[in-house]
Design a protein around this motif. Sequence first.
Motif, short mmCIF file in Angstrom:
data_model
loop_
_atom_site.label_atom_id
_atom_site.label_comp_id
_atom_site.label_asym_id
_atom_site.label_seq_id
_atom_site.Cartn_x
_atom_site.Cartn_y
_atom_site.Cartn_z
N LEU A 174 0.81 -1.21 0.00
CA LEU A 174 0.00 0.00 0.00
C LEU A 174 0.85 1.26 0.00
N HIS A 175 1.94 1.28 0.77
CA HIS A 175 2.75 2.50 0.83
C HIS A 175 3.50 2.72 -0.48
N GLU A 176 3.85 1.62 -1.19
CA GLU A 176 4.51 1.78 -2.49
C GLU A 176 3.52 2.32 -3.52
N LEU A 177 2.29 1.82 -3.49
CA LEU A 177 1.26 2.33 -4.39
C LEU A 177 1.01 3.81 -4.13
N ALA A 178 0.98 4.19 -2.85
CA ALA A 178 0.75 5.58 -2.50
C ALA A 178 1.83 6.49 -3.07
N ARG A 179 3.08 6.05 -3.02
CA ARG A 179 4.17 6.87 -3.54
C ARG A 179 4.06 7.02 -5.06
N LYS A 180 3.60 5.98 -5.74
CA LYS A 180 3.44 6.08 -7.19
C LYS A 180 2.35 7.10 -7.53
N LEU A 181 1.26 7.10 -6.78
CA LEU A 181 0.21 8.07 -7.03
C LEU A 181 0.67 9.49 -6.70
N MET A 182 1.47 9.63 -5.64
CA MET A 182 1.99 10.96 -5.29
C MET A 182 2.93 11.47 -6.38
N GLY A 183 3.66 10.57 -7.03
CA GLY A 183 4.57 10.99 -8.09
C GLY A 183 3.85 11.63 -9.25
N ALA A 184 2.57 11.26 -9.45
CA ALA A 184 1.80 11.84 -10.55
C ALA A 184 1.62 13.35 -10.37
N ILE A 185 1.64 13.81 -9.13
CA ILE A 185 1.50 15.25 -8.87
C ILE A 185 2.64 16.01 -9.50
N GLY A 192 4.28 15.03 -12.17
CA GLY A 192 4.40 14.72 -13.58
C GLY A 192 4.89 13.33 -13.90
N ALA A 193 5.18 12.51 -12.89
CA ALA A 193 5.63 11.14 -13.15
C ALA A 193 4.45 10.30 -13.64
N PRO A 194 4.66 9.46 -14.66
CA PRO A 194 3.54 8.66 -15.17
C PRO A 194 3.12 7.58 -14.19
N VAL A 195 1.84 7.36 -14.09
CA VAL A 195 1.32 6.26 -13.27
C VAL A 195 1.36 4.99 -14.11
N PRO A 196 1.93 3.89 -13.60
CA PRO A 196 1.96 2.64 -14.37
C PRO A 196 0.59 2.26 -14.89
N GLU A 197 0.53 1.76 -16.10
CA GLU A 197 -0.75 1.48 -16.75
C GLU A 197 -1.60 0.50 -15.95
N GLN A 198 -0.96 -0.57 -15.44
CA GLN A 198 -1.72 -1.54 -14.66
C GLN A 198 -2.35 -0.89 -13.43
N LEU A 199 -1.59 -0.04 -12.76
CA LEU A 199 -2.11 0.64 -11.58
C LEU A 199 -3.25 1.57 -11.96
N ARG A 200 -3.08 2.31 -13.05
CA ARG A 200 -4.13 3.23 -13.49
C ARG A 200 -5.42 2.48 -13.78
N GLN A 201 -5.30 1.32 -14.43
CA GLN A 201 -6.49 0.54 -14.77
C GLN A 201 -7.17 0.00 -13.50
N GLN A 202 -6.38 -0.46 -12.54
CA GLN A 202 -6.95 -1.02 -11.32
C GLN A 202 -7.62 0.05 -10.47
N VAL A 203 -7.01 1.24 -10.42
CA VAL A 203 -7.64 2.34 -9.69
C VAL A 203 -8.97 2.70 -10.34
#
Length: 238
Positions: A187-198, A200-211
């Motif tokens: 969960l904390h790794e997923l949270a950091r990936k979503l925070m990176g989007a702020i 400009g970092a791309p969100v991994p496609e699989q994560l974007r689809q699951q969200v």
Amino acid sequence: MPEPAHSAPCLATIEAVPAGERTVVTCRGEFDTGAQALWPELRAVLDRSATGVDLDLDEVRFCDCGGLNVLLGLRREALDQGKTVTVRASSPVVGRVLELTGARELFVAERPERPERPGGPGGEEEQPQPVDVDRELRLEVDQLRRAMRTRPAIDVARGIVMASFGLSAEDAWTVLVSASQNTNTKLHELARKLMGAIHGAPVPEQLRQQVAAAVAKVREHGADLPGPDRQASPSRAA
């Protein structure tokens, strides 16, 4: 652990079977706040055991923070008696809760090699090894501190989901946990990936689809998702 006040119905059952110096407790059903009603029975089982309880949670189909609090309360009561509580088997739902909260290590007992009995196999029966209560409590504190270090990132990510999709705090939590389970990401790794989007970092496609899929389910069914997507908001933790 004090007698809990509970109003939710209990949808869980337990079956205790003595196994030498320990007792195997098979749990079934749903371990949520209502499972607090099992506390007197669990404590009685613990009292009757010589060295502690081994939990079989393979048939628990739902577990949230309320259920985890029952297990942690049993563990603390066991430490007060110089005993241990272990988890010998768990369903995927329970396993995920233990992983997300960092509590799995608290229910793993060390099994040191037993010394030879005096006089060989026919000698006196050895005494159970005493529980290092101080060490067990330090381990629990370490796990809680680790969870606290990752909590700020998770809270920020929940805020991102709330703002992006217009969800409540509880529904946003459900989305995060569901996406975490379905992408096999802590969960904390997923949270950091979503925070990176702020930034400009791309969100991994699989994560974007699951969200997106989790958001659609929440909007269709509400926070009470069926199956592995069903989890509790941290606000329900005692």
